[in-house]
Design a protein around this motif. Structure first.
Motif, mmCIF file in Angstrom:
data_model
loop_
_atom_site.group_PDB
_atom_site.id
_atom_site.type_symbol
_atom_site.label_atom_id
_atom_site.label_comp_id
_atom_site.label_asym_id
_atom_site.label_seq_id
_atom_site.Cartn_x
_atom_site.Cartn_y
_atom_site.Cartn_z
ATOM 1 N N ARG A 191 37.051 8.476 37.613
ATOM 2 C CA ARG A 191 36.379 7.183 37.804
ATOM 3 C C ARG A 191 37.435 6.133 38.147
ATOM 4 N N ILE A 192 37.243 5.487 39.282
ATOM 5 C CA ILE A 192 38.201 4.514 39.796
ATOM 6 C C ILE A 192 37.742 3.105 39.432
ATOM 7 N N SER A 193 38.625 2.340 38.811
ATOM 8 C CA SER A 193 38.286 0.968 38.413
ATOM 9 C C SER A 193 38.621 -0.035 39.508
ATOM 10 N N GLU A 194 39.631 0.257 40.314
ATOM 11 C CA GLU A 194 39.951 -0.600 41.453
ATOM 12 C C GLU A 194 40.794 0.184 42.455
ATOM 13 N N MET A 195 40.791 -0.300 43.698
ATOM 14 C CA MET A 195 41.457 0.450 44.758
ATOM 15 C C MET A 195 41.741 -0.484 45.928
ATOM 16 N N THR A 196 43.012 -0.606 46.306
ATOM 17 C CA THR A 196 43.389 -1.405 47.469
ATOM 18 C C THR A 196 44.515 -0.698 48.199
ATOM 19 N N GLU A 197 44.677 -1.037 49.480
ATOM 20 C CA GLU A 197 45.785 -0.467 50.261
ATOM 21 C C GLU A 197 47.121 -0.884 49.660
ATOM 22 N N GLU A 198 47.179 -2.113 49.116
ATOM 23 C CA GLU A 198 48.441 -2.624 48.582
ATOM 24 C C GLU A 198 48.811 -1.950 47.259
ATOM 25 N N ASN A 199 47.827 -1.813 46.377
ATOM 26 C CA ASN A 199 48.115 -1.355 45.010
ATOM 27 C C ASN A 199 47.714 0.099 44.752
ATOM 28 N N GLY A 200 47.050 0.738 45.727
ATOM 29 C CA GLY A 200 46.631 2.122 45.542
ATOM 30 C C GLY A 200 45.426 2.243 44.637
ATOM 31 N N VAL A 201 45.359 3.330 43.895
ATOM 32 C CA VAL A 201 44.210 3.664 43.075
ATOM 33 C C VAL A 201 44.513 3.430 41.599
ATOM 34 N N VAL A 202 43.588 2.764 40.907
ATOM 35 C CA VAL A 202 43.697 2.582 39.457
ATOM 36 C C VAL A 202 42.462 3.219 38.829
ATOM 37 N N PHE A 203 42.672 4.083 37.848
ATOM 38 C CA PHE A 203 41.562 4.799 37.217
ATOM 39 C C PHE A 203 41.070 4.081 35.969
ATOM 40 N N CYS A 204 39.806 4.312 35.650
ATOM 41 C CA CYS A 204 39.239 3.750 34.414
ATOM 42 C C CYS A 204 39.911 4.396 33.211
ATOM 43 N N ASP A 205 40.018 3.633 32.144
ATOM 44 C CA ASP A 205 40.577 4.171 30.886
ATOM 45 C C ASP A 205 39.614 5.159 30.251
#
Length: 205
Positions: A191-205
């Motif tokens: 489950r991805i909480s946020e995603m941008t070209e600059e910062n890549g992929v951040v997953f939900c805790d």
């Protein structure tokens, strides 16, 4: 004689393994599209996807599944590798009517975020009926349109939607909430909480 060799990940946190693979082999493209086509939905890492199928089996093995339903095309490989554990058929909704599909069909409508268009999907009435307990399998869940359309097909057949197995859910979009609010069980492996070209992929805790 064919021999199939699958690696096993017994005792390993498979969700963490999937997240690591997304970070290693995937990338965020233009328009914040997550490209995982090197292992999931263009080129398929069969051994890894088989392990995904095993995860879905472990989640739904007590639900007396009789059919697995997906939508062409990227869900088909995942659905087939999942179905081998349940020992049930895979039915896939077609996006275009063809001369070899029976005239007696269920149909529903999908709005595609990726392709920026709306289209109909079709399933022959021969392959879904009121006795079926159906597990939906798909690669992504974002806005939920494809899942909603598949659920409508199942409802039209008088069958039971047992749940949905999703490889990657974009939790920052509202699709997961929409489907869960319908009373449908949704199990997403990553489950991805946020995603941008600059910062890549951040997953939900």
């Amino acid at each position: 004689m064919f021999l199939y060799f699958y690696f096993t990940v017994e005792g390993v946190d498979f969700v963490k393994l999937l997240e690591e693979k997304i970070l290693k082999d995937g990338h965020v493209g233009q328009g914040n599209v997550l490209k995982v086509d090197s292992f999931l939905n263009h080129q398929i890492d069969v051994g890894f996807i088989a392990e995904i199928g095993k995860e879905f089996y472990n989640l739904y093995k007590d639900e007396k599944i009789t059919k697995i339903l997906t939508i062409e095309a990227s869900g088909i490989g995942i659905a087939c590798l999942t179905a081998q554990y349940f020992n049930v058929p895979v039915v896939f909704a077609k996006k275009t009517p063809t001369i070899n599909i029976y005239a007696d069909i269920y149909t529903s409508k999908v709005s595609s975020f990726t392709h920026k268009k709306e289209y109909d999907i079709y399933v022959s009435k021969q392959f879904l009926n009121e006795n079926d307990r159906v597990l939906i399998i798909d690669d992504f869940l974002a806005k939920g349109s494809a899942l909603e359309a598949l659920i409508k097909l199942i409802d039209a057949a008088g069958a039971k939607t047992v749940g949905a197995g999703i490889v990657i859910e974009k939790a920052y979009q509202n699709g997961g909430k929409i489907i869960r609010d319908m009373g449908i069980r949704v199990e997403s492996l990553a489950r991805i909480s946020e995603m941008t070209e600059e910062n890549g992929v951040v997953f939900c805790d």
